[in-house]
Design a protein around this motif. Sequence first.
Motif, PDB file in Angstrom:
ATOM      1  N   ASP A   1       0.832  -1.204   0.000  1.00 28.27           N
ATOM      2  CA  ASP A   1       0.000   0.000   0.000  1.00 28.27           C
ATOM      3  C   ASP A   1       0.869   1.259   0.000  1.00 28.27           C
TER       4      ASP A   1
ATOM      5  N   LYS B   1       6.136   4.982  23.141  1.00 26.13           N
ATOM      6  CA  LYS B   1       5.254   5.896  22.435  1.00 26.13           C
ATOM      7  C   LYS B   1       6.074   7.122  22.079  1.00 26.13           C
TER       8      LYS B   1
ATOM      9  N   PHE C   1       7.612   7.971  11.092  1.00 23.41           N
ATOM     10  CA  PHE C   1       8.336   6.704  11.138  1.00 23.41           C
ATOM     11  C   PHE C   1       9.727   6.898  10.570  1.00 23.41           C
TER      12      PHE C   1
ATOM     13  N   TYR D   1      -5.023  -0.177   4.479  1.00 27.61           N
ATOM     14  CA  TYR D   1      -5.561   0.461   5.672  1.00 27.61           C
ATOM     15  C   TYR D   1      -5.600   1.959   5.417  1.00 27.61           C
TER      16      TYR D   1
ATOM     17  N   LEU E   1      -4.815   5.260   5.968  1.00 24.18           N
ATOM     18  CA  LEU E   1      -3.842   5.955   6.803  1.00 24.18           C
ATOM     19  C   LEU E   1      -4.128   7.447   6.888  1.00 24.18           C
TER      20      LEU E   1
ATOM     21  N   ALA F   1      -4.861   6.898  13.836  1.00 20.34           N
ATOM     22  CA  ALA F   1      -4.958   5.475  14.145  1.00 20.34           C
ATOM     23  C   ALA F   1      -6.236   5.137  14.909  1.00 20.34           C
TER      24      ALA F   1
ATOM     25  N   SER G   1      -0.474  -2.105   7.638  1.00 17.97           N
ATOM     26  CA  SER G   1      -0.394  -0.688   7.985  1.00 17.97           C
ATOM     27  C   SER G   1      -1.500  -0.344   8.976  1.00 17.97           C
ATOM     28  N   GLY G   2      -1.239   0.674   9.759  1.00 13.29           N
ATOM     29  CA  GLY G   2      -2.292   1.214  10.606  1.00 13.29           C
ATOM     30  C   GLY G   2      -2.452   0.545  11.947  1.00 13.29           C
TER      31      GLY G   2
ATOM     32  N   TYR H   1      -2.085  -0.004  15.801  1.00 11.47           N
ATOM     33  CA  TYR H   1      -1.703   0.792  16.960  1.00 11.47           C
ATOM     34  C   TYR H   1      -1.882  -0.040  18.199  1.00 11.47           C
TER      35      TYR H   1
ATOM     36  N   SER I   1      -0.729   1.548  24.797  1.00 11.21           N
ATOM     37  CA  SER I   1      -0.146   2.881  24.806  1.00 11.21           C
ATOM     38  C   SER I   1      -0.973   3.852  23.978  1.00 11.21           C
ATOM     39  N   GLY I   2      -1.913   3.332  23.196  1.00 18.55           N
ATOM     40  CA  GLY I   2      -2.768   4.202  22.398  1.00 18.55           C
ATOM     41  C   GLY I   2      -2.037   4.880  21.259  1.00 18.55           C
ATOM     42  N   ALA I   3      -0.844   4.407  20.944  1.00 11.53           N
ATOM     43  CA  ALA I   3      -0.069   5.080  19.907  1.00 11.53           C
ATOM     44  C   ALA I   3       0.148   4.130  18.740  1.00 11.53           C
ATOM     45  N   ALA I   4       0.404   4.724  17.569  1.00  5.96           N
ATOM     46  CA  ALA I   4       0.708   3.905  16.401  1.00  5.96           C
ATOM     47  C   ALA I   4       1.976   3.106  16.684  1.00  5.96           C
TER      48      ALA I   4
ATOM     49  N   ASP J   1       5.529   1.336  16.036  1.00  5.48           N
ATOM     50  CA  ASP J   1       6.728   1.797  15.343  1.00  5.48           C
ATOM     51  C   ASP J   1       7.076   0.809  14.232  1.00  5.48           C
TER      52      ASP J   1
END
Lengths: 596, 133, 629
Positions: free
Chosen positions: A48, A334, A517, B116, B118, B122, C266-267, C269, C273-276, C278
């Motif tokens: 993607d 995080k 990222f 997904y 993006l 999120a 992808s995507g 999370y 931690s509620g975060a995307a 790594d």
Amino acid sequence: MEIPFIVNARKDTGLFNSKVGIWLFLASEVTLFGGLFSGYLFLRLYADYPWPERALPVLPGLINTFVLIGSSVTVVFAWAALKMREWRKFQIYMAITLVCAALFMVLKGIEYSAKFGHQAVRIQGGGPVQDNAIVEGHLHYAKLNKEGLMEEVDEESKNDEGVFKANRVLVKASELTFVLTRPSHEAYVEEILKQAGDSKITLAENYQVIDKDELRAGEMNRDQLVNNESALVAEKGSELSIDLLDELEDAFLEARSHDRKVRTEFLAASWDWIRNEKGEEEASTYVVEKEIWKERRSEDAEKIKVLTLRAPSEVTFKVDPPFTLVLEPSDLVKKVNVGDLSAKLRDDTLVTGDVLPSPMIMGVDALDFRTTAQRAEAEGLDPLPVIEGTWLLTHKGHHDGRDDHAEGEDLDDRNEFKKIWDCHMAWLDVEKARLAEKDREPTANDKFRVNWDQILAYQSLDYDPVKVKVASKEKSLKRTGLFDLNAMAGANHKTPDKEFPDLHFPHLEIPRANVGFESSFTPKWNTYYAIYFTITGLHGLHVIGGALVLGYYLFFGRKMYESNPEWLANRVEVGGLFWHFVDLVWIFLFPILYLM
Amino acid sequence: MADSIEEVKKAKKLYMFIGTLLFFFTVITVMVATVEWLDFGDHGFDGVDATIGLCIAAFKASLVMLIFMHLNHERPLIYFVYILGLVMAFFCMWLIGWSKSDPIQFGNETYSDGFYDLSKPATEVHGHGAKEN
Amino acid sequence: MSMDAHDHHDDHHHVLPWWKKYFFSTDHKTIGIQYGLAAGAFLLFGFFLMIVMRWSIAYPHEPLPGYMSWIFTDGWKARWLDDGKVTGETYNMFGAMHGTIMVFLGVVPLGFAAFGNYVTPLQIGAPDMAFPKLNMASFWVYLAGGLVMCASFFMESGAAKSGWTNYSPLAGYADKQIVNQFLAGQTQWLIGLVLLITSSLLGSVNFVTTIIQLRAKGLTWMRLPFFVWAMLVTGFLLLLAFPPLEAAGIMQLMDRVVGSSFFMPSGLYSASSGAAMDLSGSGSPLLFQHLFWFLGHPEVYVLLLPAIACVAEIIPCNTRKPLWGYKPMVWAVIVLGFLSFIVWAHHMYLTGMGPVISTFFQTTTVLISVPSVILLTSMIISLWGGSIRFTMPMIWAAAFLPMFGIGGLTGLPLAFNLADLHLHDTYYVIGHFHYVVAPGILFGLFAGVYHWYPKMTGRFMDNFLGHLHFWPSLVCMNLLFFPMLTQGMAGFHRRWYNGGEGYIEKGAEGVNVFGLTVAEKISLNEVMTGAAIALAVFQLPFLVNMFISYFWGKKVTSDNPWDATTLEWATPTPPGHGNFTFEPAIYRGPYEYSRPDHDSDFFPQWEEPKRDAPAETPEVKPEKETTGA
């Protein structure tokens, strides 16, 4: 006892054992690489993000192909020499084969290390597609100044003490909280102690665990028990060390075992009670929410409160004076931003303190807006305005790569990347026109990606779009790089470019909030590099394995040769079959990974 | 099998020739990918280039198999074993590819795990099954 | 068991030091026994994990009873049990490891590696495997893999918890709080898996080569005992099906250790931690499932074929008549092996595959039931009109047939997409494959143990203890697994650690598509748990039997105590290094029982035809072969 058909062929199959064995093994290798190639196919067809096609410099791959083909020829020659009983020739051909294997691995090593040292980052920002511009280049280095803030240093001092790569996150640590059930924090503790310097990291509170026997004796109340000397495991003010943490952890785990045991005993006793009182039927395990049970359990809870040790599972250390802790971004659970008051490490260790400005600083050798363009197109937007609006092209640059501004020179407020982009648009116009003559169109790669050779070319033309237009009509500003040994591993930041020795790649500081990222060019960066490293790594292991076996025949084969030359010839044939297979795999890997 | 000394001697010339052929076709592959007047199909990399590149690779691979690995004159058992391996690897790729390219469809919308969304933060993306474009 | 195998018949061989003889032996028989003992130990361990899980299902609010929890240390209990009760996390860990241990460390090594190693070279008249050193390496790599996997029970992270199928993205991200990923259970599972695959590759290359190359004179393909055929096909299955999983294992290892995104979409999370995360994303979780089940389905037949092979040897011997339909069975097993490579995605109907490809896999899945039915039917018909000797192995083999039948037939609804959508991930699936594996395959392998024990040790196993092992096992197995089928139809999900209580709280009145409710079947949980514990108890007679028969069992009076026809019974008891005291030659097919033209009711493969009798099969003379240098 002797196993038959080790050297001579069995009549009905016409084969000796190890030949059957190696072909079976090769068949299984076919499905192994079949699985990996299906992975490649799958990841590529359904990616993607824009697949990085033709992303690698071709030259090392090409040389490696020649090397492997050459070694394939020499390995059959070595076998033929044995068949004709020419020991000396066998030695020569086999030695060449091994040299080829070594050469292959050396080239692979150069390629790998170039990639490990190359950085990429996906910028995160606003706009309709969250920015997603990609910048590639080399990370610069930094160290802490006297105030504990980040300060860029020269490339030369990268091995000095206290110098770190400029992608780290800086936190002014004033308090550290460790979770005692994570013995794996050792690596972190070591690193923290190393960085602490003159700062003292000391236990904030006494760590006390009630003594079991004293509790059972029941002579003291809880306060007395806790404050009793025998309860003290570590005093307030003890300095942080791995030993201390181990000690605290042991005390905690022991106390926890004790508590759990007590609680388990109570629960078991309650079950006995309810079975005796109420009989099996009433006490069915799925019907335990009855009032009578609740009552009993709350009574239990009161008793348990008295009988358990309840040692704290976390310990906090004070840092005095607070010092700047330099953390790898991948160690954080995080992402953090400037102004956050704490950062959590992967093992739940909490670093309390202000997050300091920690921009990512790099020398940029490629801009890639293909992801931005793809996302914009998916949203039904025209990609060009979206790209123009990205952080990279709009931020206020303080550095345009030149310090020698002439008096009265027209200082525009575009940052260097915007200038590059404008030049690129000029180049693209020419390219479009050129291709239109042949009924062709530029690819997304041509349109949205500015490569290192283009950046240098634009810079040499003073970032003047008009000059770019003129120059690109004369000759292509893109290099194939095929015969450029200096660029064998892509853009080279260390040695000056041979065409533009005075130029250097633009400098970029990305504020922490815009760093999305990021990774070096390792398997982490995207699925292309993931599959590239996995398949070539596995293939490299095959090369090493094959070389070891063939080397064994070369150096220790004499005895076998003297006892029965045919035996060694068979062995070399089998080893050669494996070697050819390794070559075979590479024949596919080269176009798939380097040329497509 | 090239077992007698004369045959081995003859075979050595053949090996030399095949090695040269392999070098030659490697150069051709690289040229197809890098030289503009040999760039077939659309400008830049596309399916045509991929097909040509893979065909040349397959040709080179079969040369290695037939000559270097002596599959031009081998025992039936070896063919059986090796072809079985190839067939299974083919099944692996073919069926995985097929099942991926045949997602469940509801009306005009396609659901699959490949994409997904993006563009949203999120927390707004609900697990899998986001709409594919 | 046959540890003292070396003394007689082997005088030309110099004496080996004890550690070479018992541990680093290259003798296929010793290695077979090593495999058997190691696999047996792993089976018991996997069984124990299952009992703890079953306790949690039946009594989710009660602490583990003392007879289960004594094995754990206090520290371990404090970490993994909630006041003595099994937590969901622990249940997941035990579940994942139960599956892994039973399949990869227990049944496959027992069936294929232990029996295959011991019996195959004997049945084909070979002195040893083709590559004895590889054979030894294969065992030690297997053991290392198993120990690496199990070692993670004692680490902070615990063992793998993402199911025995180890699906990403869960398995790709679990245990990420561990700083050194090599010390995480989930990573160790993968390392262990790669070692196990390496081991089975070495093993299967060795088996296939041995069967192709080392057959005795006159042992043509259609004279091979069915056991050898099954081992040959199993060898090919392992050889070609395992490598894609090895590829997947390596890719998942990369995901875990270096942070790649092969199987991470992808995507993603993190909820905590509620975060995307790594990660680069764009990977495909489905790719892992495909590569896993590309192995996973052939693996079912890797489990099954050795058991069928044992039963197919025992039935003719104890009915005193030839195996009915030997040739169709051989062809069936070959077709079965081939088809098993192209049915895998019936494990994945729920993953959103389209109707066209689902139909393809549905078709192949139904097709593969044809050879399976041929195998089972041939063996049932073999019983017809036989003068059956109900020896211990025969009783187990006879029980195998209906048990495996239930297992196989309950699988048919799962082959169909539509039915599978309702039954998948319920206890129905668990019941189905446990019927195949536990009362099916394990009964077949038990039969094998009782059958070849006299050859391995020179003594029979005790009959009374055998019966004490068999009958309660039969009853308990059915009490344990049959309720699973009914529970599954009532909609019990296969991963409920509290046996469905949580579901009842939310939807007590939920009636499913079969008109059944969870509430009405939940009481079966206690029956099943009781049966599981009883089953464990009744394995004790077997262990005792193995042990005491070795020292005090009835001695065999001849090298061929069952009056069997295949070549392993021509060896001394127990066979020495190098196996045969004469050069074996084969004159006829493997199951020549009750031939009217022969005096005794069995005519061994190796017995020379009488001079005056007409040549048995003139067209296939014992071949002259070039002997090894």
